[in-house]
Design a protein around this motif. Sequence first.
Motif, PDB file in Angstrom:
ATOM      1  N   CYS A  16      25.269  30.724  28.079  1.00  0.00           N
ATOM      2  CA  CYS A  16      24.191  31.533  27.486  1.00  0.00           C
ATOM      3  C   CYS A  16      24.675  32.259  26.233  1.00  0.00           C
ATOM      4  CB  CYS A  16      23.663  32.540  28.511  1.00  0.00           C
ATOM      5  SG  CYS A  16      22.675  31.725  29.773  1.00  0.00           S
ATOM      6  N   LEU A  19      24.547  29.827  23.542  1.00  0.00           N
ATOM      7  CA  LEU A  19      23.136  29.562  23.214  1.00  0.00           C
ATOM      8  C   LEU A  19      22.584  30.632  22.269  1.00  0.00           C
ATOM      9  CD1 LEU A  19      21.327  27.305  24.248  1.00  0.00           C
ATOM     10  CD2 LEU A  19      20.412  28.847  25.958  1.00  0.00           C
ATOM     11  N   ILE A  20      22.927  31.892  22.560  1.00  0.00           N
ATOM     12  CA  ILE A  20      22.429  32.995  21.715  1.00  0.00           C
ATOM     13  C   ILE A  20      23.078  32.935  20.331  1.00  0.00           C
ATOM     14  CG2 ILE A  20      22.553  35.534  21.407  1.00  0.00           C
ATOM     15  CD1 ILE A  20      20.307  34.809  23.288  1.00  0.00           C
ATOM     16  N   LEU A  23      21.412  30.178  18.443  1.00  0.00           N
ATOM     17  CA  LEU A  23      19.939  30.233  18.404  1.00  0.00           C
ATOM     18  C   LEU A  23      19.395  30.470  16.990  1.00  0.00           C
ATOM     19  CD1 LEU A  23      17.115  30.471  19.705  1.00  0.00           C
ATOM     20  CD2 LEU A  23      17.614  32.880  20.168  1.00  0.00           C
ATOM     21  N   PHE A  24      19.880  31.491  16.317  1.00  0.00           N
ATOM     22  CA  PHE A  24      19.271  31.842  15.037  1.00  0.00           C
ATOM     23  C   PHE A  24      19.640  30.869  13.911  1.00  0.00           C
ATOM     24  CE2 PHE A  24      18.671  35.615  17.582  1.00  0.00           C
ATOM     25  CZ  PHE A  24      17.337  35.904  17.320  1.00  0.00           C
ATOM     26  N   LEU A  27      17.568  27.857  14.586  1.00  0.00           N
ATOM     27  CA  LEU A  27      16.156  28.066  14.922  1.00  0.00           C
ATOM     28  C   LEU A  27      15.223  27.050  14.243  1.00  0.00           C
ATOM     29  CD1 LEU A  27      14.156  29.798  16.489  1.00  0.00           C
ATOM     30  CD2 LEU A  27      14.022  31.338  14.536  1.00  0.00           C
ATOM     31  N   SER A  31      13.008  24.475  16.280  1.00  0.00           N
ATOM     32  CA  SER A  31      11.544  24.615  16.176  1.00  0.00           C
ATOM     33  C   SER A  31      10.910  23.287  15.774  1.00  0.00           C
ATOM     34  CB  SER A  31      11.164  25.672  15.139  1.00  0.00           C
ATOM     35  OG  SER A  31      11.818  26.858  15.424  1.00  0.00           O
ATOM     36  N   VAL A  34      10.742  21.183  18.813  1.00  0.00           N
ATOM     37  CA  VAL A  34       9.665  21.621  19.717  1.00  0.00           C
ATOM     38  C   VAL A  34       8.303  21.224  19.147  1.00  0.00           C
ATOM     39  CG1 VAL A  34       8.480  23.699  20.578  1.00  0.00           C
ATOM     40  CG2 VAL A  34      10.934  23.486  20.829  1.00  0.00           C
ATOM     41  N   MET A  40       2.234  19.779  21.339  1.00  0.00           N
ATOM     42  CA  MET A  40       2.295  20.751  20.250  1.00  0.00           C
ATOM     43  C   MET A  40       1.351  20.361  19.107  1.00  0.00           C
ATOM     44  SD  MET A  40       4.076  23.343  20.999  1.00  0.00           S
ATOM     45  CE  MET A  40       4.656  24.138  19.537  1.00  0.00           C
TER      46      MET A  40
ATOM     47  N   ILE B 143       4.114  28.936  15.834  1.00  0.00           N
ATOM     48  CA  ILE B 143       4.102  28.772  17.283  1.00  0.00           C
ATOM     49  C   ILE B 143       5.430  28.187  17.807  1.00  0.00           C
ATOM     50  CG2 ILE B 143       2.877  27.633  19.201  1.00  0.00           C
ATOM     51  CD1 ILE B 143       0.342  27.736  17.421  1.00  0.00           C
ATOM     52  N   SER B 144       5.954  27.167  17.125  1.00  0.00           N
ATOM     53  CA  SER B 144       7.173  26.509  17.611  1.00  0.00           C
ATOM     54  C   SER B 144       8.353  27.470  17.641  1.00  0.00           C
ATOM     55  CB  SER B 144       7.531  25.314  16.734  1.00  0.00           C
ATOM     56  OG  SER B 144       6.456  24.444  16.675  1.00  0.00           O
ATOM     57  N   SER B 145       8.556  28.234  16.564  1.00  0.00           N
ATOM     58  CA  SER B 145       9.753  29.088  16.549  1.00  0.00           C
ATOM     59  C   SER B 145       9.607  30.229  17.540  1.00  0.00           C
ATOM     60  CB  SER B 145      10.057  29.597  15.135  1.00  0.00           C
ATOM     61  OG  SER B 145       9.027  30.415  14.700  1.00  0.00           O
ATOM     62  N   ILE B 147       8.073  30.080  20.384  1.00  0.00           N
ATOM     63  CA  ILE B 147       8.324  29.517  21.723  1.00  0.00           C
ATOM     64  C   ILE B 147       9.837  29.370  21.949  1.00  0.00           C
ATOM     65  CG2 ILE B 147       8.101  27.420  23.141  1.00  0.00           C
ATOM     66  CD1 ILE B 147       5.268  27.122  22.113  1.00  0.00           C
ATOM     67  N   VAL B 148      10.537  28.855  20.931  1.00  0.00           N
ATOM     68  CA  VAL B 148      11.989  28.673  21.071  1.00  0.00           C
ATOM     69  C   VAL B 148      12.662  30.027  21.336  1.00  0.00           C
ATOM     70  CG1 VAL B 148      14.106  28.014  19.850  1.00  0.00           C
ATOM     71  CG2 VAL B 148      12.077  26.586  19.651  1.00  0.00           C
ATOM     72  N   LEU B 149      12.292  31.035  20.538  1.00  0.00           N
ATOM     73  CA  LEU B 149      12.915  32.351  20.689  1.00  0.00           C
ATOM     74  C   LEU B 149      12.667  32.922  22.083  1.00  0.00           C
ATOM     75  CD1 LEU B 149      12.092  33.959  17.235  1.00  0.00           C
ATOM     76  CD2 LEU B 149      14.362  33.636  18.200  1.00  0.00           C
ATOM     77  N   VAL B 152      14.551  30.786  24.963  1.00  0.00           N
ATOM     78  CA  VAL B 152      15.996  31.038  25.055  1.00  0.00           C
ATOM     79  C   VAL B 152      16.239  32.453  25.580  1.00  0.00           C
ATOM     80  CG1 VAL B 152      18.142  31.236  23.740  1.00  0.00           C
ATOM     81  CG2 VAL B 152      16.581  29.348  23.283  1.00  0.00           C
ATOM     82  N   LEU B 155      15.525  32.593  29.271  1.00  0.00           N
ATOM     83  CA  LEU B 155      16.538  31.871  30.044  1.00  0.00           C
ATOM     84  C   LEU B 155      17.822  32.695  30.149  1.00  0.00           C
ATOM     85  CD1 LEU B 155      16.908  28.926  31.228  1.00  0.00           C
ATOM     86  CD2 LEU B 155      18.169  28.434  29.135  1.00  0.00           C
ATOM     87  N   VAL B 156      18.161  33.339  29.034  1.00  0.00           N
ATOM     88  CA  VAL B 156      19.428  34.062  28.988  1.00  0.00           C
ATOM     89  C   VAL B 156      19.302  35.472  29.579  1.00  0.00           C
ATOM     90  CG1 VAL B 156      21.178  34.990  27.421  1.00  0.00           C
ATOM     91  CG2 VAL B 156      20.206  32.739  26.984  1.00  0.00           C
ATOM     92  N   PHE B 362      21.186  39.411  20.382  1.00  0.00           N
ATOM     93  CA  PHE B 362      19.817  38.890  20.286  1.00  0.00           C
ATOM     94  C   PHE B 362      18.906  39.927  19.620  1.00  0.00           C
ATOM     95  CE2 PHE B 362      15.487  38.334  21.814  1.00  0.00           C
ATOM     96  CZ  PHE B 362      15.268  37.018  21.441  1.00  0.00           C
ATOM     97  N   VAL B 365      19.785  40.575  15.757  1.00  0.00           N
ATOM     98  CA  VAL B 365      19.411  39.526  14.796  1.00  0.00           C
ATOM     99  C   VAL B 365      17.892  39.346  14.763  1.00  0.00           C
ATOM    100  CG1 VAL B 365      19.743  37.126  14.137  1.00  0.00           C
ATOM    101  CG2 VAL B 365      21.632  38.410  15.091  1.00  0.00           C
ATOM    102  N   PHE B 366      17.256  39.415  15.933  1.00  0.00           N
ATOM    103  CA  PHE B 366      15.796  39.245  16.011  1.00  0.00           C
ATOM    104  C   PHE B 366      15.080  40.360  15.236  1.00  0.00           C
ATOM    105  CE2 PHE B 366      12.018  38.839  19.197  1.00  0.00           C
ATOM    106  CZ  PHE B 366      11.367  37.978  18.341  1.00  0.00           C
TER     107      PHE B 366
END
Lengths: 148, 383
Positions: A16, A19-20, A23-24, A27, A31, A34, A40, B143-145, B147-149, B152, B155-156, B362, B365-366
């Motif tokens: 995890c 993964l974090i 992630l960015f 992204l 995306s 996805v 979609m 929508i896609s990004s 959902i990914v954010l 993850v 999950l984490v 997380f 950065v978010f």
Amino acid sequence: MKKVKIIAGISWAFFCLILIIILFPGLNSFSVSVSKLPFMKLNPRYTGGEIANQIIVESCTLDIRKPVFNGFLKEKNSGFVQLDWHGTIPNTIKDSIDYDHDGNKDFCIFIDRKDSKTILYPINKKVISVLISTPTSYGWAVRVELIK
Amino acid sequence: MDNASKIAGMRKSFGKSLLYTLPMFLITFMFMTGGKPNFADPASGLAILTAFLLVNVLYFFMHYTGKTDRYRAVLFIIFALSLSYTLIHNMLEVRKSMSFSQADILECKIPFCHLVIPMMILPAIFTKSIIFPGSIIGGFANISSMIVLWLVATLVLGRGFCSWGCFYGGWDDGFSRIRKRPVIKKISELWKWMPFAVLIMVTLSAALAMMPTYCSWICPFKAVTEFEQVTSVESVAKAGIFLTLFGGLVVVLPVMTRKRTQCSFLCPLGAINSLSNKITPFTVKIDKKACNECFKCVGVCPLYALTPEDIKAGKVSLFCSKCGKCVDACSTKAIHYGIRGIPAGTMKNFSRNLFLFVSFLFMAVFSAGSIISTFQGLLKLIF
Ligand code: SF4
Ligand code: SF4
């Protein structure tokens, strides 16, 4: 068993962590992946439906879209047809529409863009009312309520 | 150094805290500057520098003081305020109003928000389509990004998303901290199951109506983001509902109870996040041997996630958002961050360090984009 659980828990936690961290930076590519999944795509209730017919008069184009009756498990009884005008649009729009392509006009629509006034003259009994009539970034859009 | 931190040894020396902050320092530096700090525009350079220092100082203090919640809450609340500021500011610039028009809906220009996710699930399965007027890919909050954010983060962090990632949670978290003591001390525990009822209701109604009903009719956070133009009786009713819910559940009740009442009693995504607590690696654990059953942790929990029975059973409920308030309050450090599989009462420091790094990274950065643009806006106002 206890040791296995501890190792599994720590491995999961480190996975995890990775993964974090990715992630960015990742992204955009995550995306894009996805966005390619089969579900979609926006429902026609939101996109207005596919363009079924295009009428071009001088530099003004009218897109008549496919009627939308999409429901959850089956089609709904009420729906709409969306019309989009783009290009150089006159201040007053008068159009007769055959949305089901049976060769007969189903309704006439009159739009005074200056006064934001829209009048619908139904011909077909399945044509009910104007749901939306609005200026858009590309011109003007109208949704006309229909029943099946 | 206070007694609690001494007992558990959560507090670190200045040098050790700096060392633990170094990885956060380097990673947030890369994210915020792209590796190439550009001070050509002094306002944006200063805004980036301020945001960068803010997150790293907060993270340093988490290690140095051994306390989690108070520093987490600072960034969490700033995130909520700055996101609303950025959104409203952009809307006023582009649309000259906080409301979106019918044209914005027809052209699918509405920014996507994670609260829509529960309502998308059934239509996505059965109609293979998304019931939201936003952009699938590209553009702001597509929508896609989103959902990914969310996927993850869930999950984490599991429901940790609700204290480390959700840009709405900071609103009721902030209001719940205004009074020193609660005016309303007891609310029936049963209410905490309400989000599951809301989840079922909005999931089914959204599928039947083929529209995100929670967003259209209920979501209180429209008050601090964007809402439908008030042009009809229906839109007046909608505005009345979201303003009442915002006033009641996000402002008044959190102030009176010192609890996050919107997140505890309404949010359907909070319910899904609670379920995901079952799979995440990071948890909050209770070391029954160290616990003296003072129940201080029960009193401070902002999400009604702890009861005396939970403490006696040595289990934190699935409503826990890993905010750390109970951990900070516990004088024997019997309640602590843990990792699934590791027995309670062991490897406390290791688990906390790993969890803090993951969750704080997380959030840092978010939130960076909206915090930087808020600082930029404020600097422009001042100079
Ligand atoms: S409960 Fe809902 S609004 Fe509250 S923090 Fe969680 S997702 Fe956000
Ligand atoms: S149990 Fe502790 S960490 Fe979990 S939500 Fe309550 S106070 Fe926060």
